[in-house]
Design a protein around this motif. Sequence first.
Motif, PDB file in Angstrom:
ATOM      1  N   ASP A 147     -60.497 -45.448  36.297  1.00  0.00           N
ATOM      2  CA  ASP A 147     -59.894 -45.556  37.609  1.00  0.00           C
ATOM      3  C   ASP A 147     -61.299 -45.712  38.693  1.00  0.00           C
ATOM      4  N   ARG A 148     -62.736 -45.722  38.107  1.00  0.00           N
ATOM      5  CA  ARG A 148     -63.792 -45.505  39.334  1.00  0.00           C
ATOM      6  C   ARG A 148     -63.549 -46.562  40.292  1.00  0.00           C
ATOM      7  N   PHE A 149     -63.253 -47.577  40.565  1.00  0.00           N
ATOM      8  CA  PHE A 149     -62.737 -48.591  41.120  1.00  0.00           C
ATOM      9  C   PHE A 149     -61.619 -48.362  42.303  1.00  0.00           C
ATOM     10  N   GLY A 150     -61.114 -47.371  42.158  1.00  0.00           N
ATOM     11  CA  GLY A 150     -60.251 -46.368  43.197  1.00  0.00           C
ATOM     12  C   GLY A 150     -60.136 -47.347  44.515  1.00  0.00           C
ATOM     13  N   ALA A 151     -59.463 -47.224  45.542  1.00  0.00           N
ATOM     14  CA  ALA A 151     -60.054 -46.970  46.926  1.00  0.00           C
ATOM     15  C   ALA A 151     -60.361 -45.959  47.862  1.00  0.00           C
ATOM     16  N   VAL A 152     -60.022 -44.839  46.860  1.00  0.00           N
ATOM     17  CA  VAL A 152     -60.220 -43.290  47.558  1.00  0.00           C
ATOM     18  C   VAL A 152     -61.737 -43.252  46.531  1.00  0.00           C
ATOM     19  N   VAL A 192     -62.358 -45.250  65.090  1.00  0.00           N
ATOM     20  CA  VAL A 192     -62.904 -46.671  64.500  1.00  0.00           C
ATOM     21  C   VAL A 192     -63.463 -46.907  63.301  1.00  0.00           C
ATOM     22  N   PHE A 193     -63.729 -45.461  63.308  1.00  0.00           N
ATOM     23  CA  PHE A 193     -64.406 -44.857  61.336  1.00  0.00           C
ATOM     24  C   PHE A 193     -63.115 -44.972  60.166  1.00  0.00           C
ATOM     25  N   LEU A 194     -61.849 -44.580  60.977  1.00  0.00           N
ATOM     26  CA  LEU A 194     -61.325 -44.567  59.366  1.00  0.00           C
ATOM     27  C   LEU A 194     -60.771 -45.395  59.417  1.00  0.00           C
ATOM     28  N   VAL A 195     -60.145 -46.734  60.583  1.00  0.00           N
ATOM     29  CA  VAL A 195     -60.023 -47.816  60.604  1.00  0.00           C
ATOM     30  C   VAL A 195     -61.073 -49.383  59.627  1.00  0.00           C
ATOM     31  N   SER A 199     -60.589 -51.091  55.917  1.00  0.00           N
ATOM     32  CA  SER A 199     -60.113 -52.023  55.759  1.00  0.00           C
ATOM     33  C   SER A 199     -61.341 -52.441  55.153  1.00  0.00           C
ATOM     34  N   VAL A 200     -62.355 -51.828  54.563  1.00  0.00           N
ATOM     35  CA  VAL A 200     -63.208 -52.704  53.827  1.00  0.00           C
ATOM     36  C   VAL A 200     -62.931 -52.670  51.913  1.00  0.00           C
ATOM     37  N   ASN A 202     -60.044 -52.765  51.603  1.00  0.00           N
ATOM     38  CA  ASN A 202     -58.741 -53.841  51.587  1.00  0.00           C
ATOM     39  C   ASN A 202     -59.500 -55.330  51.227  1.00  0.00           C
ATOM     40  N   LEU A 203     -59.964 -55.046  52.430  1.00  0.00           N
ATOM     41  CA  LEU A 203     -60.395 -56.257  53.197  1.00  0.00           C
ATOM     42  C   LEU A 203     -61.850 -57.240  52.853  1.00  0.00           C
ATOM     43  N   VAL A 204     -62.665 -56.121  52.491  1.00  0.00           N
ATOM     44  CA  VAL A 204     -64.600 -56.737  51.954  1.00  0.00           C
ATOM     45  C   VAL A 204     -64.263 -56.599  50.912  1.00  0.00           C
ATOM     46  N   ARG A 205     -64.381 -55.294  50.159  1.00  0.00           N
ATOM     47  CA  ARG A 205     -65.065 -54.990  48.879  1.00  0.00           C
ATOM     48  C   ARG A 205     -64.428 -56.515  47.586  1.00  0.00           C
ATOM     49  N   PRO A 206     -63.130 -56.242  47.529  1.00  0.00           N
ATOM     50  CA  PRO A 206     -62.708 -57.740  46.581  1.00  0.00           C
ATOM     51  C   PRO A 206     -63.729 -58.705  47.231  1.00  0.00           C
ATOM     52  N   TYR A 207     -64.322 -58.825  47.765  1.00  0.00           N
ATOM     53  CA  TYR A 207     -64.560 -60.058  48.019  1.00  0.00           C
ATOM     54  C   TYR A 207     -66.091 -60.516  47.840  1.00  0.00           C
ATOM     55  N   LEU A 208     -66.989 -59.298  47.840  1.00  0.00           N
ATOM     56  CA  LEU A 208     -68.218 -58.330  47.292  1.00  0.00           C
ATOM     57  C   LEU A 208     -69.214 -60.013  46.402  1.00  0.00           C
ATOM     58  N   MET A 209     -67.914 -60.066  45.087  1.00  0.00           N
ATOM     59  CA  MET A 209     -68.517 -61.150  44.195  1.00  0.00           C
ATOM     60  C   MET A 209     -67.375 -61.401  44.002  1.00  0.00           C
ATOM     61  N   PRO A 210     -67.444 -62.562  43.240  1.00  0.00           N
ATOM     62  CA  PRO A 210     -66.376 -63.673  42.491  1.00  0.00           C
ATOM     63  C   PRO A 210     -65.890 -62.758  41.629  1.00  0.00           C
TER      64      PRO A 210
END
Length: 339
Positions: A147-152, A192-195, A199-200, A202-210
């Motif tokens: 589970d290395r890709f887990g958000a935490v 700001v940094f907690l947000v 966000s990253v 959930n909203l950014v990481r899934p789209y870093l690569m197709p």
Amino acid sequence: MIWLNWRQFRLQALAAAVGLALIAVYLLYLGTEIRDAHDAYQSRCADPGDCAQAKSQFQSAYQNTLLFLAGGLGLIPVVIGAFWGAPLIARELEISTHRLVWNQSVTRRRWLICRMAFVGLAAMILTGLASLLLTWAAAPYDAVAADRFGAVEFGARNVAPIGYAFLAFILGTLVGLLVRRTLPAMAITGVVFLVLQFSVPNLVRPYLMPSEKTTLPMTTQIINEARSLGSITGAPVIGGLQVPGAPDAWISETSPLRTADGRTLGDSKFNECLDTPPKTGTGGTFGDTAACLSKLNLHVDIKYQPGSRYWQFQLIETGLYLAVSGLLILIALQRIRRA
């Protein structure tokens, strides 16, 4: 400048060193314990019938502990940004000690660069060492849990935390330069940094690569290997699946349960299997419910990232944080001229 930076930063550096030493002692102890438990788990896997239970016991013994530690490591950049970055310039401006420095031969920009470089490097070293220790301690567990890709977990292993720490520090420095007051700058930086940390993933990481795409037939075995089934709304959803042959893959999107013609399974039919499935004596996590659903010829469409891309994601996300940090540094260097 180096001597001055050290004089101003020595108390924070001492506190960080003590904290890192305590973290190191605990993680060295925990890592040794996890390795002993992993050896015991592997010895029980000589009998295939006992292996699944041994794996479950091994994971449950350390899952919450390692998740808590990963969350704690994720807070280190927040603390660095709020307590090291935000006061760095804001305190100087608030009590007007910046006037003394700026009347010397050192230019404003050089002074700012030296201060950010000195403390920023310390932030990266502190977080990098903590991350290295946690990565080492959790290595046997990560190999089993896949589970290395887990958000935490992702943000607390290997090199990504270094990028997080540097960005948090630079963000705090810039906020302090703009706000010019220490306490408000600390609060703004933390929020700001907690947000950003939420966000990253959930909203950014899934789209870093197709993403790769595939369809999983909902057999009894696959359903029983899932972690969750259904939702509080009664929707026909399933969670915690694994890609066959790639248990370490990161599934970023899972469709609802779908029938053979591609339509979403009706809520009533799903809840019927969930609540009152025919008695078949099927074992496993979901038992008769899994057998009932498997007879409906269902499937799910998933998007996933192969586990082989893990280091690519680590480096891309770290590079992204460093690039944003560079942009914030340029803004700070422009702003310091008008401070």
